[in-house]
Motif scaffolding. Structure first.
Motif: not given
Lengths: 146, 112, 507
Positions: A137, A140, B24, B27-28, B31, B82-84, B86-91, B93-94, C144, C159, C163, C166
């Motif tokens: 992160l 990123f 975004l 929303i996270i 969740l 935690l995994a979901t 982290a993935l949502l946050l990474a998405m 940022i992208r 995932i 993306l 999202f 997800q």
């Protein structure tokens, strides 16, 4: 990423090892007290995260760390699978996840057969994974800022 | 009964956040709130008034300890959460890098 | 035979992480390991199907039952499981073969194969687990990895689709977890076989929990009111992944669990059966109608997936309503036969169609059907295989789609649901119409304007498509009684003899 002031850095130097040690304690006593691989791993990772936050890091170095951690993570999971799969091979009735080591006396550190081993592996894995997530992160975020 | 109602309210707050918010990150957060409410619900299932921790030690009574199975379930659910997250946050940022905004009204290249 | 059951989870999981370690040392290691792994699993499943009858169960950790309460985590292998495992590993193998040359454009090519293998591990674990909480865990592993794979190209629309997928996927998982919590509250156990014995006979409780499960897994399976993420996610993903998602994932993590829970865990219930029937019919009609207006070829295929899954759900709903009313078991079995045959057939022809779309996109770089055209001569293999798949999905004999649709329609007629039979025929006509559009605009219209010289795709991609096209023809043989009894009928038996599941597993 820039580091923080000298006060924060000095305090971190003292605190981070203690946090790491506490994480190790939680991992090793996972089969006797509340906690275990996951909780201990998170605490251990927080020591590293604290260091990175306080001292700041160079991006290229972080990327290197990330790939190294990925290696550790995959290795830990493979180790866990090997321990679980040993049961299939060693125990006579093909039991997956069989606990075939001597279980010892309840309440002693060296007891419960495979469970401390599994805890240590889970601790390594979680520590590596959480640090990886943090570093990813950070990387990123810096890429976005550029 | 009151804790369960509070838990339901927490769940609905999370759902409200997902449905109404346009950012975004919010929303996270919605969740994550929903996830915590579900975890809270699970841990309340195993709770016993005045029960002890389910550790096999000297003062252990067979008929007076909280149910350990929901706790194990929650631990797993937290790891997955935690995994979901982290993935949502990474998405997120992208997505910010591609669109330059967190507003979902402006992220609309897909239609139909 | 029992000792082989855990390998379905161990092998994909282990090979994923071996790829992660060895893949950086040796180039293309991931591809080799993935192909070997999936080929082995396919062979293992075939051995299981041909050799073992009845239900196999395996308890992890070797803890014996205390009294008649199961302590260990169970892995259960029965007819339905074997059918799903065959679909996962066979379609997975062919799709992996296709991706060998397709993924060359990606910089993080290595990670594609790791995630692919993890997705296989999740789906296998989900199908094989006899424990409701493990279903949730493996569901998340599969989901995932599919979220990441949808966004693998890191483009704008990918993306965004990922999202959306997800957020809805997380919502679905939370509802499922909540329902699992309620189940544990009501019964004090997580083993599906044990739950079915111990469920309290409070109708309202069961209805509430069933509703939570139906919404949760309905979201994963994209049944009608919950389908909004599917066209985005399935059309934006890289083509091999679209094929896996549409061909395998929505069946393994959505429909399979709905079948398992509503037949083997809950007692059959008239309201739920009616809901499933209505939702299946609606998604069949609406998916079909939405597909006509699409100009993006992958989006058309994605809507078509919703429609074809509607057929399966509808046929299962017909069988369920018959069984609730204590009607004729043979008609119910006939409906289930149609449903499961269509499930198997759809996984083959829909993944073939997505691979065709991927091949066209690989060669031309265009997904809009209005800009394509005239590819029949330039890409003969893609054109011919996609023609076979289109004929098959539209239900033209002698391809496999014809037989499964015929059985579903006949089952509806024999169950006296004449209007459903009529709707199924009507949607079939709609299907023909939009696949004629698909064929005409991509392969037969006047040639579009392309930047570069159009060539046929590389050999691994062509081979994958040809194998699937041959399977489209060969699966017609499934209607021959002796083959049907071997492959499909054990799965139908699981649904028909729904109350025998717990005794078969726990003894």
């Amino acid at each position: 990423m820039k580091g923080m002031t000298i006060i924060v850095r000095k305090v971190t130097q003292f605190i981070a090892p203690i946090i790491f040690l506490f994480g190790l304690y939680i991992v090793f006593y996972g089969h006797l007290t509340p906690g275990g691989g996951f909780a201990g791993g998170v605490i251990m990772a927080s020591a590293f995260i604290l260091q990175i936050l306080a001292n700041g890091e160079i991006l290229d170095k972080l990327r290197q760390e990330e790939s190294g951690l990925e290696f550790l993570e995959s290795g830990a999971i493979l180790g866990f699978l090997i321990i679980a799969g040993l049961g299939l091979i060693i125990s006579s009735s093909f039991v997956f996840f069989s606990n075939f080591i001597n279980k010892g006396i309840v309440g002693k550190l060296l007891s419960a057969g495979m469970i401390p081993l599994e805890n240590i592996i889970v601790g390594t894995e979680v520590c590596a994974a959480i640090t990886t997530i943090f570093i990813a992160l950070v990387v990123f975020k810096d890429e976005v800022a550029l | 009964m009151i804790p369960f109602i509070l838990c339901l309210i927490l769940f609905l707050i999370g759902l409200y956040g997902i449905i109404t918010q346009k950012n975004l990150i919010k929303i996270i957060i919605g969740l994550a709130i929903m996830e915590y409410s579900v975890n809270l619900f699970l841990i309340m299932i195993g709770y016993i008034e005045g029960g002890t921790a389910p550790i096999f030690a000297e003062k252990f009574h067979l008929n007076n300890y909280v149910d350990p199975l929901p706790q194990a379930m929650i631990l797993t659910a937290i790891v997955i959460g935690l995994a979901t997250t982290a993935l949502l946050l990474a998405m997120a940022i992208r997505l910010y890098r591609k669109y330059g905004t967190f507003d979902i009204r402006k992220i609309n290249s897909l239609k139909g | 035979m029992n000792a082989w059951i855990p390998l379905y989870v161990v092998i994909p999981l282990a090979s994923a992480f071996i790829m992660a370690i060895l893949g950086r040392l040796v180039k293309n290691m991931g591809k080799v390991i993935l192909l070997i792994e999936l080929l082995f699993l396919t062979c293992l499943t075939l051995v299981f199907i041909l050799n073992s009858k009845g239900t196999l169960s395996y308890n992890v950790g070797g803890f014996p039952d205390v009294g008649d309460i199961p302590i260990a985590i169970y892995m259960v292998m029965d007819g339905l499981t074997k059918l799903l495992l065959l679909i996962i590993s066979a379609v997975g193998f062919i799709t992996a073969l296709f991706s060998i040359s397709y993924t060359r454009e990606y910089t993080a090519e290595r990670k594609f194969y790791i995630l692919f293998s993890l997705m296989i591990a999740g789906m296998n674990g989900m199908v094989i687990s006899g424990d409701i909480f493990n279903i949730y865990v493996f569901l998340e592993i599969a989901a995932i990895s599919s979220y990441i794979l949808v966004a693998f190209g890191v483009e704008k629309h990918q993306l965004e689709a990922s999202f959306k997928y997800q957020v809805l996927g997380c919502l679905a998982s939370l509802l499922i977890l909540l329902a699992i919590g309620f189940i544990y509250w009501g019964t004090g156990t997580l083993n599906i076989a044990d739950i079915s014995r111990q469920l309290p006979y409070s109708a309202n409780f069961i209805k509430f929990v069933s509703l939570l499960f139906l919404v949760g897994f309905g979201l994963k399976a994209a049944i009608f009111p919950f389908h909004s993420w599917l066209p985005d996610a399935h059309s934006s993903a890289p083509s091999p992944i679209s094929a896996m998602l549409s061909g395998v994932l929505i069946k393994a993590i959505g429909l399979y669990v709905i079948f398992r829970l509503f037949f083997n865990m809950f007692a059959l219930n008239a309201d739920i059966a009616m809901t499933i029937l209505v939702l299946g019919t609606l998604s069949m009609i609406i998916g079909g109608l939405m597909a006509i207006g699409q100009w993006d070829m992958k989006r058309l295929l994605a809507y078509s997936s919703i429609s074809q899954m509607g057929y399966v759900v509808m046929a299962v709903g017909i069988g369920m309503t018959i069984m609730v009313k204590d009607g004729s078991k043979t008609i119910a079995a006939f409906a289930f036969l149609g449903a499961l045959l269509h499930l198997l057939n759809h996984s083959v022809f829909k993944s073939l169609l997505f691979l065709n779309a991927g091949a066209v996109e690989y060669s031309t770089g265009i997904r809009d059907m209005r800009k394509l055209g005239g590819l029949a001569e330039k890409m003969p293999i893609t054109s011919k295989t996609s023609l076979i798949a289109s004929l098959s999905i539209s239900g033209i004999p002698p391809f496999n789609g014809f037989f499964s649709k015929l059985i579903i329609i006949l089952a509806a007629v024999r169950a006296h649901y004449y209007w459903l039979a009529f709707l199924a025929v009507a949607v079939s006509v709609v299907t023909i119409s939009y696949f004629m559009k698909f064929q005409k605009y991509i392969f037969y219209n006047k040639p579009g304007e392309y930047d570069n010289q159009i060539k046929e795709v590389p050999a691994p991609m062509s081979i994958a498509m040809v194998i699937l096209a041959l399977l489209c023809l060969m699966l017609s043989l499934m209607v021959i009684p002796s083959i049907r009894d071997q492959f499909i009928f054990p799965a139908v038996n699981v649904l028909i003899k729904n109350l025998q599941y717990s005794t078969a597993v726990l003894g």
